[in-house]
Enzyme design. Structure first.
Site, PDB file in Angstrom:
ATOM      1  N   HIS A 100     -13.435  -9.553   6.576  1.00 39.68           N
ATOM      2  CA  HIS A 100     -13.770  -8.132   6.450  1.00 39.68           C
ATOM      3  C   HIS A 100     -12.502  -7.309   6.349  1.00 39.68           C
ATOM      4  O   HIS A 100     -11.560  -7.486   7.129  1.00 39.68           O
ATOM      5  CB  HIS A 100     -14.600  -7.657   7.639  1.00 39.68           C
ATOM      6  N   SER A 101     -12.455  -6.396   5.376  1.00 38.16           N
ATOM      7  CA  SER A 101     -11.337  -5.480   5.180  1.00 38.16           C
ATOM      8  C   SER A 101     -10.035  -6.270   5.000  1.00 38.16           C
ATOM      9  O   SER A 101      -9.947  -7.099   4.103  1.00 38.16           O
ATOM     10  CB  SER A 101     -11.284  -4.488   6.348  1.00 38.16           C
ATOM     11  N   MET A 102      -9.047  -6.063   5.840  1.00 34.96           N
ATOM     12  CA  MET A 102      -7.824  -6.850   5.724  1.00 34.96           C
ATOM     13  C   MET A 102      -8.128  -8.341   5.748  1.00 34.96           C
ATOM     14  O   MET A 102      -7.476  -9.142   5.059  1.00 34.96           O
ATOM     15  CB  MET A 102      -6.859  -6.510   6.867  1.00 34.96           C
ATOM     16  N   ALA A 160     -10.473  -9.942   4.395  1.00 29.66           N
ATOM     17  CA  ALA A 160     -10.865 -10.467   3.085  1.00 29.66           C
ATOM     18  C   ALA A 160      -9.646 -10.882   2.282  1.00 29.66           C
ATOM     19  O   ALA A 160      -9.663 -11.893   1.578  1.00 29.66           O
ATOM     20  CB  ALA A 160     -11.677  -9.422   2.324  1.00 29.66           C
ATOM     21  N   SER A 219     -15.779  -8.878   2.390  1.00 25.29           N
ATOM     22  CA  SER A 219     -16.508  -7.723   2.907  1.00 25.29           C
ATOM     23  C   SER A 219     -15.575  -6.524   3.073  1.00 25.29           C
ATOM     24  O   SER A 219     -14.484  -6.643   3.637  1.00 25.29           O
ATOM     25  CB  SER A 219     -17.132  -8.093   4.259  1.00 25.29           C
TER      26      SER A 219
END
Length: 311
Positions: free
Chosen positions: A144-146, A148, A172
């Site tokens: 998720h975010s970083m 990913a 994500s």
């Protein structure tokens, strides 16, 4: 069963939950830590518990009592986050999917270890951890975010060194690695501005942000992670081979539909883009739906009850 999952400090396994206390996050040292990770701030308490055996199932011949090895999902936290962020996903995916999470250095029980402030060395280190057992037990990745970006760069390294990439990549809340935005420099912001950004993104209980001691503990880690992801620049090279499922919140200003679809540039496999209601931390309120998406797209996974349409 691979050995690194039990012995290395990088990887946390979410074992089946004791009835009274809920799921526990198994550490790499034979103990467990029950963590509650919110947006970019983390509250943490620890206890001990032995992970129980995987659920018994029928084998390919239909005989009861056999233990079928689950598909493994390795999860990569967001900026400022920790492995415990993914704990609620584990009971939703058992018994067919075993949820594991990476605990980056510089937080919780690894807070005394130097934090990585660049994405590529962090991905190098994680790939080194996974590689010895990778060809015997590859896994899917969720970031998720970083996380990913870290998952993607780790997948690139494993594909290059072993010839085998992850079973799937779930990206994500993050635009494609090759898309860049000018002017992102939150890692240079003062504490007040950084705290305001946490509030804007949501997902963090106000009482945590109001506690000066927690803020003093969280902000340096968050700043280092923002430095890593904001200074990241995609380097040309081989594409990964895994199918990519991109998840993003329809109200998330950090990912546009065009930036989400740009993930197709980075894989030789199929790319699927699934917009879901919510902001940057859309997944925290939709874990059951996310679990359904994951199950339906993994080998041996059964279709989830709620499959959103392609965006």
């Amino acid at each position: 069963m691979t050995t690194y999952l039990d012995t290395d400090r990088w990887i946390r396994r979410f074992g089946p939950a004791p009835e009274a206390t809920g799921p526990l996050l198994t550490s790499g040292r034979g103990t467990t830590a029950r963590g509650t990770t919110t947006h970019d701030a983390t509250a943490h308490d620890a206890t001990t518990h032995n992970a129980t055996a995987p659920d018994a199932t029928r084998d390919a011949t239909g005989r009861p009592g056999a233990t079928a090895p689950p598909v493994r999902l390795v999860c990569f936290p967001h900026a400022g986050g920790s492995a415990g962020f993914y704990r609620p996903l584990a009971p939703l995916l058992r018994p067919r999917v075993e949820v594991l999470a990476v605990q980056y250095p510089g937080r919780l029980e690894r807070r005394d270890e130097p934090q990585f402030t660049e994405i590529e060395p962090l991905a190098d280190a994680i790939a080194d951890v996974l590689e010895p057992s990778w060809t015997r037990a590859p896994a899917a990745f969720l970031g998720h975010s970083m996380g990913a970006v870290v998952a993607y760069e780790t997948a690139r390294r494993l594909t290059a060194t072993t010839g085998t990439g992850p079973l799937a990549l779930f990206a994500s809340g993050r635009r494609a690695p090759s898309t860049e935005r000018e002017g992102e420099a939150l890692h240079l912001a003062d504490d007040q501005e950084l705290t305001a950004e946490i509030v804007r993104q949501g997902g963090t209980p106000p009482e945590l942000l109001a506690d000066p001691e927690i803020l003093a503990m969280v902000l340096p880690t968050l700043r280092g992670d923002y430095r890593a992801v904001e200074r990241y620049r995609h380097r040309p090279g081989p594409r990964i081979t895994a199918p990519v499922t991109v998840l993003f919140g329809t109200e998330d200003t950090k990912v546009t539909p065009r930036e989400a679809h740009a993930w197709e540039r980075h894989t030789d496999g199929p790319t699927e883009v699934l917009p879901l209601p919510g902001g940057h931390f859309f997944l925290t309120g939709q874990m059951e739906r996310i679990a359904g998406v994951i199950r339906s797209r993994l080998p041996q996974g059964d279709p989830g009850p709620d499959r959103p349409e392609n965006g």
